[in-house]
Design a protein around this motif. Structure first.
Motif, PDB file in Angstrom:
ATOM      1  N   TYR A 219       0.797  -1.231   0.000  1.00 30.55           N
ATOM      2  CA  TYR A 219       0.000   0.000   0.000  1.00 30.55           C
ATOM      3  C   TYR A 219       0.835   1.289   0.000  1.00 30.55           C
ATOM      4  O   TYR A 219       0.277   2.380   0.152  1.00 30.55           O
ATOM      5  CB  TYR A 219      -0.972   0.041   1.192  1.00 30.55           C
ATOM      6  N   ARG A 220       2.165   1.184  -0.178  1.00 31.54           N
ATOM      7  CA  ARG A 220       2.977   2.411  -0.177  1.00 31.54           C
ATOM      8  C   ARG A 220       2.556   3.347  -1.312  1.00 31.54           C
ATOM      9  O   ARG A 220       2.358   4.544  -1.096  1.00 31.54           O
ATOM     10  CB  ARG A 220       4.457   2.070  -0.287  1.00 31.54           C
ATOM     11  N   LYS A 221       2.425   2.805  -2.524  1.00 29.12           N
ATOM     12  CA  LYS A 221       2.067   3.639  -3.668  1.00 29.12           C
ATOM     13  C   LYS A 221       0.700   4.291  -3.466  1.00 29.12           C
ATOM     14  O   LYS A 221       0.500   5.474  -3.770  1.00 29.12           O
ATOM     15  CB  LYS A 221       2.061   2.801  -4.954  1.00 29.12           C
ATOM     16  N   ILE A 222      -0.253   3.515  -2.948  1.00 29.73           N
ATOM     17  CA  ILE A 222      -1.597   4.050  -2.719  1.00 29.73           C
ATOM     18  C   ILE A 222      -1.550   5.168  -1.681  1.00 29.73           C
ATOM     19  O   ILE A 222      -2.188   6.220  -1.841  1.00 29.73           O
ATOM     20  CB  ILE A 222      -2.550   2.928  -2.258  1.00 29.73           C
ATOM     21  N   ALA A 223      -0.789   4.948  -0.621  1.00 28.60           N
ATOM     22  CA  ALA A 223      -0.691   5.953   0.440  1.00 28.60           C
ATOM     23  C   ALA A 223      -0.052   7.236  -0.066  1.00 28.60           C
ATOM     24  O   ALA A 223      -0.498   8.344   0.266  1.00 28.60           O
ATOM     25  CB  ALA A 223       0.112   5.387   1.613  1.00 28.60           C
ATOM     26  N   LEU A 224       0.995   7.119  -0.889  1.00 30.19           N
ATOM     27  CA  LEU A 224       1.670   8.301  -1.412  1.00 30.19           C
ATOM     28  C   LEU A 224       0.782   9.075  -2.385  1.00 30.19           C
ATOM     29  O   LEU A 224       0.692  10.307  -2.311  1.00 30.19           O
ATOM     30  CB  LEU A 224       2.978   7.904  -2.103  1.00 30.19           C
ATOM     31  N   ILE A 225       0.135   8.365  -3.290  1.00 26.27           N
ATOM     32  CA  ILE A 225      -0.718   9.057  -4.265  1.00 26.27           C
ATOM     33  C   ILE A 225      -1.915   9.686  -3.572  1.00 26.27           C
ATOM     34  O   ILE A 225      -2.421  10.747  -4.009  1.00 26.27           O
ATOM     35  CB  ILE A 225      -1.179   8.086  -5.391  1.00 26.27           C
ATOM     36  N   SER A 226      -2.381   9.099  -2.477  1.00 24.78           N
ATOM     37  CA  SER A 226      -3.480   9.687  -1.706  1.00 24.78           C
ATOM     38  C   SER A 226      -3.052  11.020  -1.107  1.00 24.78           C
ATOM     39  O   SER A 226      -3.828  11.987  -1.103  1.00 24.78           O
ATOM     40  CB  SER A 226      -3.927   8.733  -0.593  1.00 24.78           C
ATOM     41  N   VAL A 227      -1.824  11.061  -0.589  1.00 31.37           N
ATOM     42  CA  VAL A 227      -1.303  12.314  -0.028  1.00 31.37           C
ATOM     43  C   VAL A 227      -1.211  13.386  -1.116  1.00 31.37           C
ATOM     44  O   VAL A 227      -1.621  14.536  -0.915  1.00 31.37           O
ATOM     45  CB  VAL A 227       0.086  12.090   0.610  1.00 31.37           C
ATOM     46  N   ILE A 228      -0.662  13.002  -2.254  1.00 25.85           N
ATOM     47  CA  ILE A 228      -0.458  13.964  -3.347  1.00 25.85           C
ATOM     48  C   ILE A 228      -1.784  14.561  -3.806  1.00 25.85           C
ATOM     49  O   ILE A 228      -1.949  15.785  -3.903  1.00 25.85           O
ATOM     50  CB  ILE A 228       0.267  13.297  -4.527  1.00 25.85           C
ATOM     51  N   ILE A 229      -2.761  13.699  -4.086  1.00 26.59           N
ATOM     52  CA  ILE A 229      -4.044  14.168  -4.632  1.00 26.59           C
ATOM     53  C   ILE A 229      -4.827  14.961  -3.588  1.00 26.59           C
ATOM     54  O   ILE A 229      -5.314  16.072  -3.858  1.00 26.59           O
ATOM     55  CB  ILE A 229      -4.877  12.974  -5.138  1.00 26.59           C
ATOM     56  N   SER A 230      -4.955  14.401  -2.380  1.00 29.25           N
ATOM     57  CA  SER A 230      -5.776  15.061  -1.355  1.00 29.25           C
ATOM     58  C   SER A 230      -5.181  16.405  -0.933  1.00 29.25           C
ATOM     59  O   SER A 230      -5.914  17.384  -0.746  1.00 29.25           O
ATOM     60  CB  SER A 230      -5.952  14.148  -0.137  1.00 29.25           C
ATOM     61  N   SER A 231      -3.863  16.487  -0.789  1.00 28.65           N
ATOM     62  CA  SER A 231      -3.238  17.750  -0.377  1.00 28.65           C
ATOM     63  C   SER A 231      -3.362  18.806  -1.469  1.00 28.65           C
ATOM     64  O   SER A 231      -3.577  19.991  -1.186  1.00 28.65           O
ATOM     65  CB  SER A 231      -1.764  17.535  -0.020  1.00 28.65           C
ATOM     66  N   PHE A 232      -3.253  18.388  -2.726  1.00 30.57           N
ATOM     67  CA  PHE A 232      -3.392  19.330  -3.841  1.00 30.57           C
ATOM     68  C   PHE A 232      -4.824  19.877  -3.908  1.00 30.57           C
ATOM     69  O   PHE A 232      -5.034  21.095  -4.014  1.00 30.57           O
ATOM     70  CB  PHE A 232      -3.026  18.652  -5.159  1.00 30.57           C
ATOM     71  N   VAL A 233      -5.804  18.985  -3.841  1.00 29.96           N
ATOM     72  CA  VAL A 233      -7.208  19.410  -3.920  1.00 29.96           C
ATOM     73  C   VAL A 233      -7.564  20.278  -2.717  1.00 29.96           C
ATOM     74  O   VAL A 233      -8.230  21.315  -2.848  1.00 29.96           O
ATOM     75  CB  VAL A 233      -8.141  18.186  -3.999  1.00 29.96           C
ATOM     76  N   LEU A 234      -7.117  19.870  -1.525  1.00 31.09           N
ATOM     77  CA  LEU A 234      -7.418  20.624  -0.309  1.00 31.09           C
ATOM     78  C   LEU A 234      -6.851  22.044  -0.386  1.00 31.09           C
ATOM     79  O   LEU A 234      -7.569  23.027  -0.169  1.00 31.09           O
ATOM     80  CB  LEU A 234      -6.848  19.897   0.912  1.00 31.09           C
TER      81      LEU A 234
ATOM     82  N   THR B 170      -5.657  23.886  -2.930  1.00 36.76           N
ATOM     83  CA  THR B 170      -6.174  24.747  -4.000  1.00 36.76           C
ATOM     84  C   THR B 170      -7.626  25.147  -3.740  1.00 36.76           C
ATOM     85  O   THR B 170      -8.023  26.282  -4.033  1.00 36.76           O
ATOM     86  CB  THR B 170      -6.070  24.044  -5.367  1.00 36.76           C
ATOM     87  N   SER B 171      -8.417  24.246  -3.160  1.00 30.33           N
ATOM     88  CA  SER B 171      -9.817  24.571  -2.855  1.00 30.33           C
ATOM     89  C   SER B 171      -9.908  25.660  -1.793  1.00 30.33           C
ATOM     90  O   SER B 171     -10.689  26.616  -1.924  1.00 30.33           O
ATOM     91  CB  SER B 171     -10.564  23.320  -2.391  1.00 30.33           C
TER      92      SER B 171
ATOM     93  N   LEU C 219       1.742  22.810  -1.643  1.00 28.40           N
ATOM     94  CA  LEU C 219       2.084  22.361  -2.990  1.00 28.40           C
ATOM     95  C   LEU C 219       3.532  21.897  -3.072  1.00 28.40           C
ATOM     96  O   LEU C 219       3.844  20.936  -3.780  1.00 28.40           O
ATOM     97  CB  LEU C 219       1.823  23.492  -3.998  1.00 28.40           C
ATOM     98  N   SER C 220       4.429  22.575  -2.354  1.00 29.70           N
ATOM     99  CA  SER C 220       5.832  22.147  -2.332  1.00 29.70           C
ATOM    100  C   SER C 220       5.961  20.767  -1.689  1.00 29.70           C
ATOM    101  O   SER C 220       6.706  19.909  -2.169  1.00 29.70           O
ATOM    102  CB  SER C 220       6.680  23.158  -1.557  1.00 29.70           C
ATOM    103  N   SER C 221       5.213  20.562  -0.602  1.00 26.76           N
ATOM    104  CA  SER C 221       5.241  19.260   0.078  1.00 26.76           C
ATOM    105  C   SER C 221       4.668  18.163  -0.812  1.00 26.76           C
ATOM    106  O   SER C 221       5.179  17.035  -0.841  1.00 26.76           O
ATOM    107  CB  SER C 221       4.452  19.338   1.392  1.00 26.76           C
ATOM    108  N   ALA C 222       3.607  18.486  -1.554  1.00 19.35           N
ATOM    109  CA  ALA C 222       3.039  17.520  -2.495  1.00 19.35           C
ATOM    110  C   ALA C 222       4.057  17.186  -3.581  1.00 19.35           C
ATOM    111  O   ALA C 222       4.153  16.038  -4.037  1.00 19.35           O
ATOM    112  CB  ALA C 222       1.760  18.072  -3.114  1.00 19.35           C
ATOM    113  N   GLY C 223       4.843  18.203  -4.004  1.00 20.94           N
ATOM    114  CA  GLY C 223       5.882  17.966  -5.006  1.00 20.94           C
ATOM    115  C   GLY C 223       6.975  17.045  -4.502  1.00 20.94           C
ATOM    116  O   GLY C 223       7.424  16.136  -5.219  1.00 20.94           O
ATOM    117  N   VAL C 224       7.407  17.247  -3.259  1.00 18.58           N
ATOM    118  CA  VAL C 224       8.425  16.368  -2.660  1.00 18.58           C
ATOM    119  C   VAL C 224       7.881  14.950  -2.539  1.00 18.58           C
ATOM    120  O   VAL C 224       8.591  13.965  -2.802  1.00 18.58           O
ATOM    121  CB  VAL C 224       8.862  16.900  -1.277  1.00 18.58           C
TER     122      VAL C 224
END
Length: 296
Positions: free
Chosen positions: A76-91, A93-94, A115-120
């Motif tokens: 579940y590492r990939k799922i957990a990382l992509i969840s962070v990226i998507i949710s933090s970006f949407v949160l 920007t919204s 956004l910087s943290s999502a990039g890292v």
């Protein structure tokens, strides 16, 4: 021929989050298998190059094999990382868009940090081996990221529309939980602490659960108090500051016990239970006092 196998195995393991020991062990295991397979094909009459190519073809395409191995070593590492990226970006920007149109304060700095943290995080998503190599940095980064995400709650308070508020609040919780999940996955499956490495998976889960719950309670409470000091000023009495420092000190000591000393892990857990009980009782006692004051 050795270089062909070496390069192939390295391309596989670049897709897998492995500490040095697991990396070397797995590389040796795969190389042994490939060499044995090569000898098998040479026995069938193939020349050395053709036998090597057939062995690699049998083992599979490197990226796909690597992805399958990652699921085995860190589920579940990939799922957990992509969840962070998507949710933090949407949160982020919204909240930024809502604040820009309907609120007086625009969270530019918070948006930049999110956004910087999502990039890292995206970098670690595409470079699993780097996550293992810089494990301590990754964990520290995720801890900082979790605090940055929680700052978003202050901006959510300015949202007057109940449905939008609830949607973004749920998204904030999802982001926070996804960040913590990434810390937990590494701590359980490939811990950096030598004390954790000798424990089985169940024991690691118990330790991580105690550390995580106590950390959320203690750090969350002390952070709120500290933000209150920053906004409203330091109180004339030193008692609140002393209390915050006392709680943090006890929790850090309990963490040291649980992470370093095997024979003191139970003491560490008892200290964690005690400090959580102290924080919770203090918090609810204050709430009860506030209710009584409002009534009378």
């Amino acid at each position: 021929m050795a270089n062909k196998f070496e390069n192939y195995v390295d391309s596989i393991l670049n897709e897998v989050e492995l500490n040095n020991q697991n990396y070397n062990d797995l590389k040796s295991e795969i190389l042994t298998y490939l060499n044995e397979k090569k000898e098998f094909y040479e026995g069938k009459g193939l020349d050395s190059d053709s036998a090597a190519d057939a062995s690699i073809e049998d083992f599979g395409e490197s990226k796909e094999v690597g992805k399958d191995l990652l699921k085995t070593y860190l589920p579940y590492r990939k799922i957990a990382l992509i969840s962070v990226i998507i949710s933090s970006f949407v949160l982020s920007t919204s909240v930024f868009l809502y604040s820009s149109f309907f609120a007086n304060s625009v969270p530019l700095i918070w948006l930049f940090l999110m956004l910087s943290s999502a990039g890292v995080t995206s970098y670690f998503y595409f470079k699993p081996l780097k996550t293992a190599k810089y494990r301590a940095f990754f964990i520290g980064f995720m801890v900082v990221f979790s605090f940055i995400s929680l700052i978003g709650q202050f901006y959510l308070e300015a949202i007057k529309h109940d449905i939008i508020y609830m949607m973004l609040f749920v998204l904030l919780i999802i982001t926070f939980v996804a960040i913590l999940t990434n810390i937990v996955i590494g701590a359980i499956h490939q811990p950096i602490s030598s004390r954790f490495q000798i424990l089985n998976t169940t024991q690691r889960r118990i330790n991580v659960l105690f550390n995580l719950v106590s950390g959320i309670v203690v750090l969350g409470y002390t952070s709120l108090i500290s933000v209150g000091f920053f906004i409203f000023g330091v109180p004339p009495s030193l008692a609140p500051i002393t209390f915050v420092l006392f709680i943090l000190g006890i929790w850090v000591i309990s963490l040291v016990f649980s992470l370093i000393k095997v024979n003191l892990s139970m003491v560490g857990r008892l200290l964690q239970v005690g400090v959580v009980a102290l924080v919770v009782s203090t918090f609810f006692s204050q709430k009860i006092i506030d209710v009584i004051n409002n009534l009378f």
